[in-house]
Design a protein around this motif. Structure first.
Motif, PDB file in Angstrom:
ATOM      1  N   TYR A 181     -61.528 -13.743 -96.700  1.00 29.25           N
ATOM      2  CA  TYR A 181     -60.562 -12.868 -97.377  1.00 29.25           C
ATOM      3  C   TYR A 181     -60.943 -12.688 -98.840  1.00 29.25           C
ATOM      4  N   PHE A 222     -53.149 -11.540 -99.043  1.00 29.47           N
ATOM      5  CA  PHE A 222     -53.493 -12.463 -97.963  1.00 29.47           C
ATOM      6  C   PHE A 222     -52.458 -12.394 -96.846  1.00 29.47           C
ATOM      7  N   PHE A 225     -53.248  -9.494 -94.702  1.00 36.21           N
ATOM      8  CA  PHE A 225     -54.437  -9.818 -93.910  1.00 36.21           C
ATOM      9  C   PHE A 225     -54.049 -10.664 -92.696  1.00 36.21           C
ATOM     10  N   TRP A 244     -64.470 -12.820 -89.829  1.00 35.40           N
ATOM     11  CA  TRP A 244     -63.263 -13.574 -89.451  1.00 35.40           C
ATOM     12  C   TRP A 244     -63.145 -13.773 -87.942  1.00 35.40           C
TER      13      TRP A 244
END
Length: 337
Positions: A181, A222, A225, A244
């Motif tokens: 991230y 975040f 995300f 990811w």
């Protein structure tokens, strides 16, 4: 009696499928030597032979890696219900070094840039560069610089899976996720990721987004995300990006028997061990990182402070197999327990 045309077609189709799959099971294949050179002289001891047939006394490092192999095999038996065969698509992350008998499954955000640099030096594609750090980071990721196992024929794949040293490096799953991230969504230069993923995340997971955010996607939080990752629609549309994606989905550790499971937490020691097995530790050193900005457990804990227990649990379930397979504990900062 001549078989009906329909039966003949089905039989041919089944035979074609049979030929295309790769029959590799980690429980049924045993290490094989690399064979002999064309001159008739015996080849040097391969890394795989050095690992399993070495006559040196067992070291503490050897014992650690044997323990990791055993824990991984036990976790695969416990948590993997269905077995299947490998297909070439599964092998796109496995880099081949034919000169030294190595197969490396690269995992983004686990020192894969430096490992690619090392393999470029070992395979000779680095040109005049003998120091891995002299190779620009972007050059290490150029497609085609290093061959992957998926590019070989079925028989060549099987031969390499049997006789080459197979290794992978893993990392605490949530530290890796936070690292991804930070790198892809908080760095101003990653405009391609902002456009490709950031705009989609803002559009789907932000209330009343501003036009600029919808256009640029460069301010994804975040929390947003995390919402994107746990949203079932995300993976229905397309696979996760490799940065990811779960390690078990990239490297298939319950289908490929990895001889060395290195860890980011012991990167220097584990990398030296692989280079020793390959017999190149005296001519090449794995680059050490002096970064003070690397993602740590404390940093990951800070990022998770604003994630509700409900979404923490959903995210953990998404990455649960990586925690289990590679023996990582549930982080103490999670609040869902």
């Amino acid at each position: 009696m001549r078989k009906p045309k329909g039966i003949r077609m089905v039989s041919a189709l089944c035979l074609g499928c049979f030929i295309m799959v790769i029959f590799y099971f980690n429980s049924s294949l045993k290490p094989e030597p690399l064979g002999e050179r064309s001159s008739g002289q015996k080849s040097r001891r391969s890394p795989l032979q050095t690992l399993y047939e070495g006559d040196q006394a067992e070291s503490a490092v050897q014992a650690i890696h044997q323990g990791r192999r055993e824990l991984l095999e036990e976790a695969c038996r416990s948590y993997t219900r269905k077995r299947r065969v490998l297909i070439p698509e599964d092998l796109k992350h496995v880099i081949v070094d034919d000169q030294h008998g190595l197969l490396y499954c690269y995992v983004p955000k686990v020192a894969c840039t430096n490992w690619k640099r090392v393999l470029m030096v070992l395979t000779g594609v680095s040109g005049d560069h003998k120091d891995p750090l002299a190779i620009p980071a972007n050059e290490a990721h150029v497609p085609g610089n290093l061959r992957t196992l998926s590019e070989y024929s079925t028989s060549e794949i099987n031969q390499r899976l049997r006789s080459y040293l197979k290794f992978v490096f893993v990392r605490e799953p949530f530290e890796r996720l936070v690292s991804a991230y930070r790198n892809k969504f908080t760095r101003s230069y990653n405009t391609a990721f902002h456009k490709r993923y950031g705009t989609k995340i803002v559009r789907r997971h932000r209330l009343d987004p501003q036009p600029e955010a919808l256009e640029k996607g460069n301010d994804v939080s975040f929390e947003e995300f995390v919402y994107y990752l746990v949203d079932p629609a995300t993976q229905r549309e397309e696979p996760f990006n490799e940065h990811w994606e779960r390690v078990h989905s990239l490297c298939h550790p319950c289908l490929i028997h990895y001889d060395v499971v290195g860890k980011y937490e012991t990167l220097e020691q584990d990398s030296r061990y692989v280079l020793q097995l390959a017999g190149v530790d005296e001519q090449l050193r794995f680059p050490t990182s002096s970064k003070s900005t690397r993602t740590t457990g404390d940093m990951a804990a800070d990022f998770f402070k604003n994630i509700s227990p409900f979404y923490q649990k959903k995210l953990y379930n998404l990455y649960r197999m990586d925690f289990l397979l590679f023996n990582y504990s549930v982080p103490a900062y999670l609040k869902f327990r």
